[in-house]
Design a protein around this motif. Sequence first.
Motif, PDB file in Angstrom:
ATOM      1  N   ASP A  27     -53.821 -25.149  12.395  1.00 43.49           N
ATOM      2  CA  ASP A  27     -53.914 -26.526  11.909  1.00 43.49           C
ATOM      3  C   ASP A  27     -52.539 -27.075  11.530  1.00 43.49           C
ATOM      4  O   ASP A  27     -52.235 -28.246  11.778  1.00 43.49           O
ATOM      5  N   TYR A  28     -51.721 -26.214  10.925  1.00 39.15           N
ATOM      6  CA  TYR A  28     -50.370 -26.660  10.554  1.00 39.15           C
ATOM      7  C   TYR A  28     -49.561 -26.995  11.812  1.00 39.15           C
ATOM      8  O   TYR A  28     -48.873 -28.015  11.885  1.00 39.15           O
ATOM      9  N   ALA A  29     -49.690 -26.106  12.814  1.00 37.50           N
ATOM     10  CA  ALA A  29     -48.958 -26.337  14.065  1.00 37.50           C
ATOM     11  C   ALA A  29     -49.424 -27.638  14.721  1.00 37.50           C
ATOM     12  O   ALA A  29     -48.607 -28.440  15.202  1.00 37.50           O
ATOM     13  N   ALA A  37     -25.931 -36.160  16.868  1.00 37.80           N
ATOM     14  CA  ALA A  37     -26.836 -35.057  17.221  1.00 37.80           C
ATOM     15  C   ALA A  37     -26.218 -33.713  16.838  1.00 37.80           C
ATOM     16  O   ALA A  37     -25.012 -33.509  16.997  1.00 37.80           O
ATOM     17  N   GLU A  38     -27.048 -32.835  16.296  1.00 40.94           N
ATOM     18  CA  GLU A  38     -26.619 -31.446  16.101  1.00 40.94           C
ATOM     19  C   GLU A  38     -27.016 -30.717  17.375  1.00 40.94           C
ATOM     20  O   GLU A  38     -28.202 -30.656  17.717  1.00 40.94           O
ATOM     21  N   LEU A  39     -26.019 -30.205  18.078  1.00 41.81           N
ATOM     22  CA  LEU A  39     -26.296 -29.672  19.409  1.00 41.81           C
ATOM     23  C   LEU A  39     -27.237 -28.475  19.364  1.00 41.81           C
ATOM     24  O   LEU A  39     -27.239 -27.697  18.410  1.00 41.81           O
ATOM     25  N   VAL A  73     -37.597 -39.664   9.119  1.00 40.83           N
ATOM     26  CA  VAL A  73     -37.262 -38.267   8.849  1.00 40.83           C
ATOM     27  C   VAL A  73     -38.488 -37.630   8.202  1.00 40.83           C
ATOM     28  O   VAL A  73     -39.177 -38.252   7.389  1.00 40.83           O
ATOM     29  N   TRP A  74     -38.742 -36.409   8.612  1.00 40.40           N
ATOM     30  CA  TRP A  74     -39.833 -35.605   8.023  1.00 40.40           C
ATOM     31  C   TRP A  74     -39.244 -34.910   6.807  1.00 40.40           C
ATOM     32  O   TRP A  74     -38.354 -34.076   6.947  1.00 40.40           O
ATOM     33  N   GLU A  75     -39.714 -35.272   5.622  1.00 41.74           N
ATOM     34  CA  GLU A  75     -39.184 -34.708   4.371  1.00 41.74           C
ATOM     35  C   GLU A  75     -40.168 -33.686   3.805  1.00 41.74           C
ATOM     36  O   GLU A  75     -41.370 -33.942   3.736  1.00 41.74           O
ATOM     37  N   THR A  76     -39.615 -32.569   3.357  1.00 43.03           N
ATOM     38  CA  THR A  76     -40.465 -31.513   2.777  1.00 43.03           C
ATOM     39  C   THR A  76     -39.930 -31.105   1.396  1.00 43.03           C
ATOM     40  O   THR A  76     -39.953 -29.938   1.039  1.00 43.03           O
ATOM     41  N   TYR A  77     -39.442 -32.099   0.650  1.00 42.16           N
ATOM     42  CA  TYR A  77     -38.914 -31.790  -0.684  1.00 42.16           C
ATOM     43  C   TYR A  77     -39.944 -31.014  -1.512  1.00 42.16           C
ATOM     44  O   TYR A  77     -41.163 -31.186  -1.350  1.00 42.16           O
ATOM     45  N   ARG A  91     -33.825 -38.913  20.240  1.00 37.93           N
ATOM     46  CA  ARG A  91     -34.390 -39.131  18.896  1.00 37.93           C
ATOM     47  C   ARG A  91     -33.580 -38.384  17.838  1.00 37.93           C
ATOM     48  O   ARG A  91     -33.180 -37.245  18.051  1.00 37.93           O
ATOM     49  N   ARG A  92     -33.349 -39.023  16.710  1.00 34.74           N
ATOM     50  CA  ARG A  92     -32.662 -38.363  15.591  1.00 34.74           C
ATOM     51  C   ARG A  92     -33.469 -38.587  14.319  1.00 34.74           C
ATOM     52  O   ARG A  92     -34.227 -39.542  14.200  1.00 34.74           O
ATOM     53  N   SER A  93     -33.304 -37.694  13.377  1.00 32.82           N
ATOM     54  CA  SER A  93     -33.860 -37.905  12.041  1.00 32.82           C
ATOM     55  C   SER A  93     -32.991 -38.938  11.344  1.00 32.82           C
ATOM     56  O   SER A  93     -31.768 -38.781  11.284  1.00 32.82           O
ATOM     57  N   VAL A  94     -33.632 -39.975  10.842  1.00 29.66           N
ATOM     58  CA  VAL A  94     -32.894 -41.094  10.254  1.00 29.66           C
ATOM     59  C   VAL A  94     -33.095 -41.088   8.739  1.00 29.66           C
ATOM     60  O   VAL A  94     -34.214 -40.919   8.245  1.00 29.66           O
ATOM     61  N   HIS A  95     -32.005 -41.252   8.009  1.00 26.80           N
ATOM     62  CA  HIS A  95     -32.048 -41.163   6.540  1.00 26.80           C
ATOM     63  C   HIS A  95     -31.754 -42.486   5.851  1.00 26.80           C
ATOM     64  O   HIS A  95     -32.065 -42.641   4.681  1.00 26.80           O
ATOM     65  N   VAL A  96     -31.111 -43.394   6.586  1.00 23.91           N
ATOM     66  CA  VAL A  96     -30.725 -44.679   5.972  1.00 23.91           C
ATOM     67  C   VAL A  96     -31.318 -45.810   6.807  1.00 23.91           C
ATOM     68  O   VAL A  96     -31.150 -45.844   8.031  1.00 23.91           O
TER      69      VAL A  96
HETATM   70  C1  LIG Z   1     -40.706 -28.986   9.119  1.00 29.16           C
HETATM   71  C2  LIG Z   1     -39.497 -29.858   8.934  1.00 29.16           C
HETATM   72  C3  LIG Z   1     -39.080 -30.171   7.649  1.00 29.16           C
HETATM   73  C4  LIG Z   1     -37.965 -30.992   7.438  1.00 29.16           C
HETATM   74  N1  LIG Z   1     -37.600 -31.304   6.153  1.00 29.16           N
HETATM   75  C5  LIG Z   1     -36.519 -32.089   5.945  1.00 29.16           C
HETATM   76  C6  LIG Z   1     -36.156 -32.446   4.620  1.00 29.16           C
HETATM   77  O1  LIG Z   1     -36.803 -32.075   3.648  1.00 29.16           O
HETATM   78  N2  LIG Z   1     -35.062 -33.225   4.463  1.00 29.16           N
HETATM   79  C7  LIG Z   1     -34.324 -33.668   5.530  1.00 29.16           C
HETATM   80  O2  LIG Z   1     -33.334 -34.361   5.321  1.00 29.16           O
HETATM   81  N3  LIG Z   1     -34.660 -33.356   6.806  1.00 29.16           N
HETATM   82  C8  LIG Z   1     -35.744 -32.585   7.041  1.00 29.16           C
HETATM   83  N4  LIG Z   1     -36.128 -32.274   8.323  1.00 29.16           N
HETATM   84  C9  LIG Z   1     -35.356 -32.837   9.459  1.00 29.16           C
HETATM   85  C10 LIG Z   1     -34.379 -31.815  10.015  1.00 29.16           C
HETATM   86  O3  LIG Z   1     -33.379 -31.549   9.072  1.00 29.16           O
HETATM   87  C11 LIG Z   1     -33.790 -32.375  11.327  1.00 29.16           C
HETATM   88  O4  LIG Z   1     -34.822 -32.437  12.266  1.00 29.16           O
HETATM   89  C12 LIG Z   1     -32.662 -31.508  11.880  1.00 29.16           C
HETATM   90  O5  LIG Z   1     -31.538 -31.613  11.075  1.00 29.16           O
HETATM   91  C13 LIG Z   1     -32.285 -31.891  13.311  1.00 29.16           C
HETATM   92  O6  LIG Z   1     -31.879 -33.234  13.367  1.00 29.16           O
HETATM   93  P1  LIG Z   1     -32.578 -34.269  14.357  1.00 29.16           P
HETATM   94  O7  LIG Z   1     -34.028 -34.373  13.946  1.00 29.16           O
HETATM   95  O8  LIG Z   1     -31.826 -35.551  14.151  1.00 29.16           O
HETATM   96  O9  LIG Z   1     -32.417 -33.755  15.750  1.00 29.16           O
HETATM   97  C14 LIG Z   1     -37.237 -31.479   8.560  1.00 29.16           C
HETATM   98  C15 LIG Z   1     -37.668 -31.153   9.861  1.00 29.16           C
HETATM   99  C16 LIG Z   1     -38.783 -30.358  10.040  1.00 29.16           C
HETATM  100  C17 LIG Z   1     -39.224 -30.036  11.448  1.00 29.16           C
END
Ligand SMILES: Cc1cc2nc3c(=O)[nH]c(=O)nc-3n(C[C@H](O)[C@H](O)[C@H](O)COP(=O)(O)O)c2cc1C
Length: 185
Positions: A110-112, A172-174, A133-137, A10-15
């Motif tokens: 609760d947050y956990a 992947a970021e190792l 992707v989980w964003e926390t801007y 699994r990876r965080s996807v932005h596009v």
């Molecule tokens: C609590 C939390 C907040 C995050 N917030 C952001 C965010 O604001 N913007 C973003 O691009 N990625 C965000 N991420 C994603 C991480 O940057 C990402 O999980 C990390 O770079 C590892 O990459 P991967 O998920 O592809 O393995 C967040 C992840 C977590 C767990």
Amino acid sequence: MELNELIRGRRSVHVFEDREVDPQLVSDLLDTAVWAPNHRMTQPWRFIVAAGEGRRKIADACRAMNERWERDPAKKQETGQKYYRKIMSNPLIVTVVMKENPYLQVREEDYAATATVIHNFSLLAWEQGIGMVWETYEWLHEDVFREAVGIRPGERAVGNLHVGYPKAIPKAELRIPAAQLITWL
Ligand SMILES: Cc1cc2nc3c(=O)[nH]c(=O)nc-3n(C[C@H](O)[C@H](O)[C@H](O)COP(=O)(O)O)c2cc1C
């Protein structure tokens, strides 16, 4: 897919592709995701889902905030529009909202627990070929955004999940191997 493969792959996807994500599927995945561990069974979460035209509420709020923050008056409109388009490029957005318990320990638990729901959802979506992707801007906690999506007093946004079919999957970021991080007693 094996769980091991799912977690590592699994990876965080932005596009994302310009392709709708079925809201019913999202609802079903969330329904499984909430089977997360949760001390005291507070189940503090709820989900605000924006798809199609619904995304405009978030995009409008994002534009308004970025126009306000842009210092150069000549660039305000352009900057606002840039962020509006960024939000609209996400096929679906899930705002994960958590009730803020007045007691710190419960709030932390609760947050956990809410974070585990998010990761459950992320893995379940990935299994279906859907990325997020989980964003926390920082503007998650701004009144403009809270009012736009209807976050109530006593609630906080834990994150905006940008969800869609991946256009590109980042490398992947190792990770540091756990063997290097374990202290055996
Ligand atoms: C609590 C939390 C907040 C995050 N917030 C952001 C965010 O604001 N913007 C973003 O691009 N990625 C965000 N991420 C994603 C991480 O940057 C990402 O999980 C990390 O770079 C590892 O990459 P991967 O998920 O592809 O393995 C967040 C992840 C977590 C767990």
